[in-house]
Design a protein around this motif. Structure first.
Motif, PDB file in Angstrom:
ATOM      1  N   THR A  58       0.827  -1.206   0.000  1.00 34.27           N
ATOM      2  CA  THR A  58       0.000   0.000   0.000  1.00 34.27           C
ATOM      3  C   THR A  58       0.859   1.254   0.000  1.00 34.27           C
ATOM      4  O   THR A  58       0.633   2.194  -0.771  1.00 34.27           O
ATOM      5  N   THR A  59       1.881   1.272   0.871  1.00 33.31           N
ATOM      6  CA  THR A  59       2.781   2.426   0.923  1.00 33.31           C
ATOM      7  C   THR A  59       3.547   2.567  -0.384  1.00 33.31           C
ATOM      8  O   THR A  59       3.703   3.672  -0.915  1.00 33.31           O
ATOM      9  N   VAL A  60       4.035   1.458  -0.916  1.00 29.57           N
ATOM     10  CA  VAL A  60       4.787   1.491  -2.174  1.00 29.57           C
ATOM     11  C   VAL A  60       3.918   2.019  -3.307  1.00 29.57           C
ATOM     12  O   VAL A  60       4.352   2.852  -4.119  1.00 29.57           O
ATOM     13  N   ALA A  61       2.676   1.556  -3.380  1.00 30.58           N
ATOM     14  CA  ALA A  61       1.776   2.004  -4.444  1.00 30.58           C
ATOM     15  C   ALA A  61       1.525   3.507  -4.357  1.00 30.58           C
ATOM     16  O   ALA A  61       1.486   4.214  -5.374  1.00 30.58           O
ATOM     17  N   GLY A  62       1.342   4.018  -3.143  1.00 26.89           N
ATOM     18  CA  GLY A  62       1.130   5.451  -2.974  1.00 26.89           C
ATOM     19  C   GLY A  62       2.336   6.254  -3.412  1.00 26.89           C
ATOM     20  O   GLY A  62       2.210   7.276  -4.102  1.00 26.89           O
ATOM     21  N   LEU A  63       3.524   5.797  -3.036  1.00 27.65           N
ATOM     22  CA  LEU A  63       4.753   6.485  -3.445  1.00 27.65           C
ATOM     23  C   LEU A  63       4.900   6.463  -4.968  1.00 27.65           C
ATOM     24  O   LEU A  63       5.240   7.478  -5.590  1.00 27.65           O
ATOM     25  N   ALA A  64       4.648   5.317  -5.559  1.00 26.86           N
ATOM     26  CA  ALA A  64       4.791   5.177  -7.019  1.00 26.86           C
ATOM     27  C   ALA A  64       3.856   6.119  -7.762  1.00 26.86           C
ATOM     28  O   ALA A  64       4.209   6.653  -8.825  1.00 26.86           O
ATOM     29  N   VAL A  74       9.120   8.877 -13.578  1.00 26.33           N
ATOM     30  CA  VAL A  74      10.265   8.120 -14.075  1.00 26.33           C
ATOM     31  C   VAL A  74      11.498   9.011 -14.181  1.00 26.33           C
ATOM     32  O   VAL A  74      12.622   8.594 -13.883  1.00 26.33           O
ATOM     33  N   ALA A  75      11.305  10.257 -14.578  1.00 26.10           N
ATOM     34  CA  ALA A  75      12.431  11.164 -14.795  1.00 26.10           C
ATOM     35  C   ALA A  75      13.176  11.502 -13.506  1.00 26.10           C
ATOM     36  O   ALA A  75      14.355  11.871 -13.542  1.00 26.10           O
ATOM     37  N   HIS A  76      12.498  11.375 -12.370  1.00 33.76           N
ATOM     38  CA  HIS A  76      13.126  11.702 -11.087  1.00 33.76           C
ATOM     39  C   HIS A  76      12.606  10.736 -10.030  1.00 33.76           C
ATOM     40  O   HIS A  76      11.806  11.110  -9.161  1.00 33.76           O
ATOM     41  N   PRO A  77      13.039   9.485 -10.076  1.00 35.77           N
ATOM     42  CA  PRO A  77      12.497   8.469  -9.167  1.00 35.77           C
ATOM     43  C   PRO A  77      12.902   8.715  -7.711  1.00 35.77           C
ATOM     44  O   PRO A  77      13.949   9.294  -7.426  1.00 35.77           O
ATOM     45  N   LEU A  78      12.052   8.249  -6.814  1.00 37.73           N
ATOM     46  CA  LEU A  78      12.292   8.359  -5.380  1.00 37.73           C
ATOM     47  C   LEU A  78      12.959   7.093  -4.874  1.00 37.73           C
ATOM     48  O   LEU A  78      12.535   5.978  -5.195  1.00 37.73           O
ATOM     49  N   THR A  79      13.989   7.244  -4.041  1.00 39.32           N
ATOM     50  CA  THR A  79      14.663   6.093  -3.438  1.00 39.32           C
ATOM     51  C   THR A  79      13.869   5.599  -2.226  1.00 39.32           C
ATOM     52  O   THR A  79      13.527   6.378  -1.335  1.00 39.32           O
ATOM     53  N   VAL A  80      13.586   4.296  -2.224  1.00 41.78           N
ATOM     54  CA  VAL A  80      12.785   3.692  -1.160  1.00 41.78           C
ATOM     55  C   VAL A  80      13.530   2.504  -0.561  1.00 41.78           C
ATOM     56  O   VAL A  80      14.035   1.647  -1.294  1.00 41.78           O
ATOM     57  N   LEU A  81      13.611   2.447   0.758  1.00 40.10           N
ATOM     58  CA  LEU A  81      14.184   1.315   1.471  1.00 40.10           C
ATOM     59  C   LEU A  81      13.060   0.498   2.095  1.00 40.10           C
ATOM     60  O   LEU A  81      12.050   1.057   2.523  1.00 40.10           O
ATOM     61  N   VAL A  82      13.229  -0.791   2.147  1.00 35.94           N
ATOM     62  CA  VAL A  82      12.250  -1.657   2.798  1.00 35.94           C
ATOM     63  C   VAL A  82      12.557  -1.719   4.292  1.00 35.94           C
ATOM     64  O   VAL A  82      13.679  -2.075   4.695  1.00 35.94           O
ATOM     65  N   GLU A  83      11.574  -1.353   5.100  1.00 35.91           N
ATOM     66  CA  GLU A  83      11.756  -1.429   6.550  1.00 35.91           C
ATOM     67  C   GLU A  83      11.462  -2.843   7.035  1.00 35.91           C
ATOM     68  O   GLU A  83      10.441  -3.442   6.671  1.00 35.91           O
ATOM     69  N   CYS A  84      12.347  -3.354   7.879  1.00 41.07           N
ATOM     70  CA  CYS A  84      12.274  -4.736   8.359  1.00 41.07           C
ATOM     71  C   CYS A  84      12.164  -4.764   9.889  1.00 41.07           C
ATOM     72  O   CYS A  84      12.879  -4.029  10.573  1.00 41.07           O
ATOM     73  N   LEU A  99       8.873  -7.208  -1.339  1.00 37.70           N
ATOM     74  CA  LEU A  99       8.570  -5.790  -1.435  1.00 37.70           C
ATOM     75  C   LEU A  99       9.645  -5.059  -2.245  1.00 37.70           C
ATOM     76  O   LEU A  99       9.347  -4.106  -2.972  1.00 37.70           O
ATOM     77  N   ALA A 100      10.881  -5.510  -2.129  1.00 36.68           N
ATOM     78  CA  ALA A 100      11.957  -4.932  -2.940  1.00 36.68           C
ATOM     79  C   ALA A 100      11.668  -5.136  -4.428  1.00 36.68           C
ATOM     80  O   ALA A 100      11.921  -4.239  -5.249  1.00 36.68           O
ATOM     81  N   GLY A 156      17.603  -0.171  -0.622  1.00 36.29           N
ATOM     82  CA  GLY A 156      18.171  -1.118   0.320  1.00 36.29           C
ATOM     83  C   GLY A 156      17.173  -1.486   1.393  1.00 36.29           C
ATOM     84  O   GLY A 156      15.960  -1.382   1.209  1.00 36.29           O
ATOM     85  N   ILE A 157      17.684  -1.903   2.550  1.00 29.79           N
ATOM     86  CA  ILE A 157      16.842  -2.362   3.651  1.00 29.79           C
ATOM     87  C   ILE A 157      17.224  -1.630   4.930  1.00 29.79           C
ATOM     88  O   ILE A 157      18.362  -1.153   5.082  1.00 29.79           O
TER      89      ILE A 157
END
Length: 362
Positions: A121-127, A132-142, A160-161, A174-175
């Motif tokens: 859900t969080t990933v979909a909202g961020l996406a 594409v021209a300026h992607p956001l870096t996302v880490l998977v929280e564990c 999730l990665a 990363g993680i």
């Protein structure tokens, strides 16, 4: 109206109370000690600004060698981006159109901004909010034992990665974990297992971020981690002393409070209530320790009063009008209760700094 904030050169015994004060030399020593440890072990250090919320303190951490800073909310990150910080990690699931819009605006003006996610859900909202021209870096929280946020297994982390990697608007960074104290073994096992799964899938995992002041000086016990995040260490507090992670000589923050009443032989009252000391017990049975009078116990707080049981030291506890120093249970919360913080050296005020990110909780 006369300002309660003292000018440089003012002795601490002449300032209005309740007032949080920070010892310059202890602060500098805490920053240096932590950075020297990570430099010696070849790990990156990313201080969490939640403890101080002050731009000048973050600048001192950066000058010492920190690679960037860690914020908890978009609003905190905005304050430090405005101050010129260019590498910020926000360790919180960011959800909702309003927050995503602000995150996008922040990302558009920063060279290095990254966030975390622990659900599709969080990933979909961020996406949906990035391009594409300026992607956001996302880490998977564990979740490696801290039992807060985070995916529960290395398999879930790897899955999730994959979802992050599949989105052209996102970049898998990363993680990340916020472990339980003394959790190095569990963290290493989780990180290593996740890295192995990602490698089999052909997914690079450049950042492996662990954290926490309680485990700060055990960070080398997690060889798979590339960086560590911590906040409380910069001031330290009563909980850190109890846990053995610092000594009283490392306590940089105190709250000055005045004895305003001694209505009975076994009770005193200070002018620092829940609006100055916080009601955060952190496992203690009282609300802070009075330096030099450890037998006294702050047994209750109302908004503007701290009631102190002085039954075991009534004959030597300070008289009405005297100023005492309280060691807070949890220094991070105190920072969010004051607009400014007073710094001193040898009991003389050196500067007063705005707590710039105070109240930035959204």
């Amino acid at each position: 109206m006369t300002s309660p904030w003292p000018a440089a050169g003012t002795p601490l015994d002449q300032i209005a109370t309740p007032m949080p004060v920070v010892d310059e030399d202890r602060l500098a020593a805490n920053i240096h000690r932590a950075q020297a440890y990570f430099d010696a072990h070849g790990k990156a250090f990313r201080p969490h600004i939640k403890t101080h919320k002050i731009v000048a303190v973050a600048e001192a951490q950066r000058t010492a060698g920190a690679i960037g800073i860690n914020c908890q909310k978009v609003s905190e990150a905005e304050v430090f981006a405005d101050a010129g910080f260019e590498d910020i990690l926000i360790t919180y699931n960011i959800l909702g159109a309003a927050k995503l819009q602000r995150l996008r605006a922040l990302h558009d003006r920063m060279p290095r901004l990254s966030v975390v996610a622990d659900s599709e859900t969080t990933v979909a909202g961020l996406a949906s909010a990035f391009e594409v021209a300026h992607p956001l870096t996302v880490l998977v929280e564990c979740d490696t034992g801290g039992k807060r946020c985070g995916v529960q297994t290395p398999e879930a982390a790897a899955h999730l990665a994959e979802r992050i990697t599949a989105s052209p608007a996102l970049r898998f960074g990363g993680i990340l974990t916020y472990p339980a104290p003394a959790g190095a073994q569990a963290v290493e096992a989780f990180l290593a297992a996740t890295m192995a799964m990602l490698a089999k899938k052909g997914i690079d995992c450049p950042i492996r971020s662990s954290g926490g002041s309680p485990d700060l000086y055990q960070a080398h016990l997690v060889p798979s981690a590339t960086e560590h995040r911590a906040g409380t260490y910069v001031y330290n507090d009563r909980s850190m002393v109890r846990a053995g992670h610092c000594t009283r000589a490392d306590l940089a923050m105190h709250i000055l409070a005045t004895v305003v009443s001694r209505p009975t032989e076994d009770r005193a009252v200070l002018d620092a209530g829940s609006k100055a000391l916080t009601s955060d017990l952190l496992g203690f049975s009282d609300y802070g320790e009075i330096e030099g009078f450890e037998a006294a116990r702050i047994v209750s707080l109302s908004e503007e009063h701290a009631v102190v049981d002085i039954g075991e030291c009534w004959d030597r506890f300070p008289a009405i009008g005297s100023v005492v120093r309280v060691v807070p249970n949890h220094t991070c919360v105190v920072s969010n209760l004051f607009d400014r913080m007073v710094f001193h050296r040898d009991g003389i005020v050196t500067r007063v700094e705005d707590v710039a990110a105070r109240g930035t909780v959204w």
